[in-house]
Scaffold this active site. Sequence first.
Site, PDB file in Angstrom:
ATOM      1  N   PHE A   1       0.798  -1.238   0.000  1.00  0.00           N
ATOM      2  CA  PHE A   1       0.000   0.000   0.000  1.00  0.00           C
ATOM      3  C   PHE A   1       0.826   1.280   0.000  1.00  0.00           C
ATOM      4  CE2 PHE A   1      -2.899  -3.169   1.886  1.00  0.00           C
ATOM      5  CZ  PHE A   1      -3.955  -3.077   0.988  1.00  0.00           C
TER       6      PHE A   1
ATOM      7  N   HIS B   1     -12.046  -4.587   1.088  1.00  0.00           N
ATOM      8  CA  HIS B   1     -10.815  -3.917   0.657  1.00  0.00           C
ATOM      9  C   HIS B   1     -11.038  -2.399   0.603  1.00  0.00           C
ATOM     10  CE1 HIS B   1      -7.371  -2.949  -1.961  1.00  0.00           C
ATOM     11  NE2 HIS B   1      -6.862  -4.099  -1.534  1.00  0.00           N
TER      12      HIS B   1
END
Length: 216
Positions: free
Chosen positions: A72, A180
């Site tokens: 990320f 998500h």
Amino acid sequence: MEWKDFIDKERDKEYYLKLKELVDQEYNHYLCHPDYKKIYHAFSATPLNKVKVVILGQDPYHEVNQAHGLAFSVLCSKIPPSLVNIYKEMETDLGVEVRQDGNLDYLAKQGVLLLNTILTVRDGKALAHQGFGWEIFTDNVIRFLNTLNQPIVFILWGSNAISKKSLLNNPNHLILTSPHPSPLSAYRGFFGSRPFSKTNDFLMKHNLEPICWVKA
């Protein structure tokens, strides 16, 4: 034991020899991410005995100047939509303003293992290295972490990460799951899931230093 010891054992296994051959071929013939020297950055940034939190991603961002070995996290000023939503949830969960520069190294240094289940990718081609063998490697990482008695919070976002829940059965650990943070699913339960405050509540309950989710 250190991460080096674990990784060295994996490197002797047959699957890993095939994995390395495939990855080396890709890096020799195509532009791939992250930089070859940064493939294991998640492990060097978060020593094994410091791991308090594990956040699972899928595979690295596949554009230039993005991936640097942490799930990320990016090194560019253009923040990917999933990370934008992670920052949004941090702000609403913790009631603070988060500095959104994309680089999550500050979390890794505090004991947050930012682990993708696939550690490399070809430029412009998401999941290009799916099936190379990285999934075996990272499943073994998760299984190994599961054996540790140190309290660890596993944050699993989305179906790919949640599928790893079957590898976790240590009662010393906390497992947090939600949809998500992608714009396609964030409004289906990621927003409002409060993983950051829940993580810190668990850590403090076990007399561990909470994570400072806000970058100084």
